[in-house]
Design an enzyme around this catalytic site. Sequence first.
Site, mmCIF file in Angstrom:
data_model
loop_
_atom_site.group_PDB
_atom_site.id
_atom_site.type_symbol
_atom_site.label_atom_id
_atom_site.label_comp_id
_atom_site.label_asym_id
_atom_site.label_seq_id
_atom_site.Cartn_x
_atom_site.Cartn_y
_atom_site.Cartn_z
ATOM 1 N N ASP A 141 37.002 19.347 63.230
ATOM 2 C CA ASP A 141 36.102 19.146 64.369
ATOM 3 C C ASP A 141 34.756 19.819 64.119
ATOM 4 O OD1 ASP A 141 38.229 17.856 65.645
ATOM 5 O OD2 ASP A 141 38.939 19.731 66.517
ATOM 6 N N SER A 192 40.309 11.986 57.234
ATOM 7 C CA SER A 192 40.754 12.699 56.048
ATOM 8 C C SER A 192 41.350 11.672 55.083
ATOM 9 C CB SER A 192 41.788 13.766 56.416
ATOM 10 O OG SER A 192 42.898 13.182 57.058
ATOM 11 N N TYR A 224 44.590 11.875 63.252
ATOM 12 C CA TYR A 224 45.978 11.488 63.508
ATOM 13 C C TYR A 224 46.846 12.709 63.807
ATOM 14 C CZ TYR A 224 50.685 9.722 62.707
ATOM 15 O OH TYR A 224 52.007 9.392 62.847
ATOM 16 N N ALA A 236 33.548 16.762 50.951
ATOM 17 C CA ALA A 236 33.576 15.502 51.699
ATOM 18 C C ALA A 236 32.715 14.471 50.987
ATOM 19 C CB ALA A 236 33.069 15.713 53.119
ATOM 20 N N ASN A 286 36.010 20.655 71.063
ATOM 21 C CA ASN A 286 35.515 21.426 69.919
ATOM 22 C C ASN A 286 34.207 20.857 69.391
ATOM 23 O OD1 ASN A 286 37.892 22.903 70.105
ATOM 24 N ND2 ASN A 286 38.911 21.805 68.455
ATOM 25 N N TYR A 328 52.663 20.250 71.253
ATOM 26 C CA TYR A 328 51.872 19.636 72.317
ATOM 27 C C TYR A 328 52.717 19.414 73.572
ATOM 28 C CZ TYR A 328 48.540 18.472 68.606
ATOM 29 O OH TYR A 328 47.648 18.540 67.582
ATOM 30 N N GLU A 374 37.746 16.749 71.024
ATOM 31 C CA GLU A 374 36.460 16.351 71.615
ATOM 32 C C GLU A 374 35.716 17.560 72.168
ATOM 33 O OE1 GLU A 374 39.456 13.115 71.698
ATOM 34 O OE2 GLU A 374 39.410 15.165 72.474
ATOM 35 N N LYS A 414 36.870 13.363 54.775
ATOM 36 C CA LYS A 414 36.991 14.820 54.712
ATOM 37 C C LYS A 414 38.059 15.201 53.694
ATOM 38 C CE LYS A 414 37.995 14.811 59.054
ATOM 39 N NZ LYS A 414 38.396 15.234 60.428
ATOM 40 N N ARG A 415 37.729 16.150 52.805
ATOM 41 C CA ARG A 415 38.652 16.547 51.743
ATOM 42 C C ARG A 415 39.023 18.026 51.801
ATOM 43 N NH1 ARG A 415 38.244 12.207 48.322
ATOM 44 N NH2 ARG A 415 36.281 11.063 48.353
#
Length: 306
Positions: free
Chosen positions: A248, A183, A156, A222, A26, A93, A24, A216-217
């Site tokens: 992003d 994606s 994800y 895209a 970014n 993370y 968010e 998104k590819r």
Amino acid sequence: MAALRAHGALRLGGSLGLSVAGAESNVAIGLARLGHRVRWAGRVGADELGALVLRTLRAEGIDTGHAATDDSGRPTGLLLTEPRLGTLTRVSYYRAGSAGSAVSPADVLPALAPGSRILHLTGITPALGPSAAEATLAAATTARDAGITVCLDVNYRSRLWTTEHARTALRPLLEYTDLLIASEDELPLVLERPDGGEAEAAQSLLTAGVTEVVVKRGARGATSFTTDGATHCAARQADAVDLVGAGDAFVAGYLSGHLRGADIPARLHRAVTTAAFAVATRGDWEGLPTQDELGLFDQPDGTTIR
């Protein structure tokens, strides 16, 4: 959250670079650099890393007036990145029990002030915990009731939750989503029946009430799906040095085109351009362009601007 970026394998030690990260954030920075007014709502710890996050966002011209500082001892979230093979990056993370995991509806709903045009959400926030999931759904429902366009980027993260948990949390958001971005491998996470082709998947989402589905590819560009059909845009050619943050950057470019009233081909072109800036520079957001810099990719190689 804060980000520590290694120059090699973490297990070998060495120096780390400290910065700020978060999908968010970014997108917010990308939109602000493109000349849009942006408000960021979230929760950081009452620590130096939280101060860094807020200072960075303010320096980029983002309104942090609705950012909450956690006073209960929860720390600011953290991630570590390490390059492994070429542009393959491994991310770790540390967000369990973080201030961001405790973000609540009371933290985010006041940010949906009159005049807001787009609410941008990602599938990362509900992965952080029950309170964050509740805040995501509350923001989506409130924005839809207020006539604000709701954009959901699936985004994800397998290290934060399972596909089953993600599907359970994300599907209820579709009722309030206008623009869904994912994606190719993320589309099944928001489908009631995760089988069938991509066009069929997009059609089922449109039938469910989503106005537009953007897939998104990566290096293959895209595609946008609406009830009027599909529109594809090839990726911009760039020498990739860091792929983290490209998605992003794409979203920031696409939402910028949306806010400027551009048609779908122009939105896609802007999106693949901002994504190209991201992969051509190191860092999640540091290389994102300003409005005046969007044309740099049209300059011949070796050009020096004086």
